[in-house]
Write an enzyme that holds these catalytic residues in place. Structure first.
Site, PDB file in Angstrom:
ATOM      1  N   LYS A  68       0.760  -1.234   0.019  1.00  0.00           N
ATOM      2  CA  LYS A  68       0.140  -0.007  -0.084  1.00  0.00           C
ATOM      3  C   LYS A  68       0.813   1.447  -0.033  1.00  0.00           C
ATOM      4  O   LYS A  68       0.423   2.257  -0.508  1.00  0.00           O
ATOM      5  CB  LYS A  68      -0.942   0.121   1.126  1.00  0.00           C
ATOM      6  N   ARG A 114      -6.860  -0.212  17.693  1.00  0.00           N
ATOM      7  CA  ARG A 114      -7.439   0.046  16.304  1.00  0.00           C
ATOM      8  C   ARG A 114      -8.481  -0.718  15.909  1.00  0.00           C
ATOM      9  O   ARG A 114      -9.267  -0.855  16.597  1.00  0.00           O
ATOM     10  CB  ARG A 114      -6.123   0.173  15.315  1.00  0.00           C
TER      11      ARG A 114
END
Length: 355
Positions: A36, A131
């Site tokens: 990414k 998260r």
């Protein structure tokens, strides 16, 4: 030659990949190369694979689709929790995905059955970074639900630390995954194939022999791409940090005051800037701005050059003490943090040049 541009040294990235793959292999850990950070630019993807990476992961399904359409045949996973609106594309293009919501996994199950596929699922566990992930005490029940879903294969457990809460990887938080995996195997009579113990920040545990035995996968992007580990505040031993260089062109050079003249209000981004009066300075402007890059992550290769700040399209430099003559048309080079690389790679206004 056009600017701004990132020159990407494929040879150094390949060597970084080989080093990290070999390091992890000695502890029985496979490396999932994370793409990414460079928008899955295909020459860099292939370089990771040439360096020994056997699996890939990305957070954007468009990147995964592009990699699959390029002919890559190794497994590719979606590492961000799938959106309900994209589950059909996820099943169609990704070999597996990282998940935390049973409702989304149920949607993946439905689409996998409709498409005649088996989609692999790694369940994320929150070990403290807050998260994504199921809380540890809820994991066995969620796994039980997944095992009843047709069209999906429960592959294993994963966790992430360092990216949001800054929590450091430790023997204790990686062992949470291993203990949960052993409990699941006993409870359900299944094999937990993958225990994905973290990211680049977890490499330090591998180096020091402090990772919990049983962790068999790490997801590595930055360590391969830049040779850096910001969570632990270090360069990764054995890797190169000269893998990528940002080159940008000077469009103005003038001697000006160091403090703006007049009443100070908010800048274009809503902030009230504060300036120190350092007297006249030789200031240069680079054709690059906050629209292109996370400016805070840039580091001039010439240590005598200082970044003063930026607007959306202009990067301001103090070149008073520059080691060379800086003039209009000069090219200034920068190293970059992962955040700066991420934004630069995403910007369509910055050329990406594998060399």
């Amino acid at each position: 030659m056009t600017y701004p541009r990132i020159e990407i040294n494929l040879s150094l990235i390949r060597e970084n990949a080989r080093y990290i793959v070999d390091l992890c292999k000695r502890s029985g850990i496979e490396v999932m190369g994370i793409t990414k950070g460079f928008c899955a630019l295909l020459p860099v993807v292939r370089t990771m694979v040439d360096g020994g990476v056997k699996k890939l992961g990305d957070s954007r399904i468009k990147n995964i689709k592009n990699m699959k359409c390029s002919g890559l045949e190794i497994p590719i996973y979606l590492i961000r929790i799938p959106m309900p609106s994209e589950v059909e594309e996820v099943v169609r293009w990704a070999d597996g995905s990282f998940n935390s919501e049973p409702e989304v996994i149920d949607l993946l199950s439905e689409k996998a059955r409709a498409l005649g596929k088996i989609h692999r699922v790694i369940l994320m566990v929150d070990v403290g970074d807050l998260r994504e992930g199921v809380m540890p005490e809820d994991v066995p029940e969620v796994v039980g639900r997944i095992l009843e879903m047709p069209g999906v294969e429960f592959e294993g457990l994963g966790t992430n630390v360092g990216c949001y809460g800054g929590v450091l990887p430790s023997y204790e938080n990686t062992k949470i995954l291993v203990d949960l995996a052993r409990d699941i195997e006993k409870r359900y009579g299944v094999r937990v194939k993958t225990i994905s113990g973290g990211n680049t920040a977890t490499l330090k545990l591998v180096e020091n022999g402090r990772i919990a035995p049983g962790v068999n996968q790490l997801r590595i992007g930055e360590g391969i791409l830049l040779g850096t580990d910001p969570t632990n505040g270090r360069n990764v031993p054995g890797t190169s940090q000269a893998t990528m260089v940002l080159k940008a062109e000077i469009i103005e050079v003038k001697v000006k005051p160091s403090k703006p003249i007049g009443e100070i209000g908010r800048d274009a981004f809503g902030n009230i800037p504060v300036f120190e009066d350092r007297g006249p300075m030789k200031r240069a402007i680079v054709a690059l701005g906050k629209q292109d890059c996370r400016i805070e992550g840039l580091i001039p290769l010439d240590e005598s050059i200082e970044i003063l700040g930026a607007s959306s399209d202009h990067l301001l430099l103090d070149v008073t003490r520059a080691k060379r003559d800086i003039r209009v048309g000069s090219v200034v080079e920068f190293r970059m943090s992962y955040g700066a690389m991420l934004s630069l790679m995403t910007s369509p206004y910055v050329d990406k040049v594998p060399v």
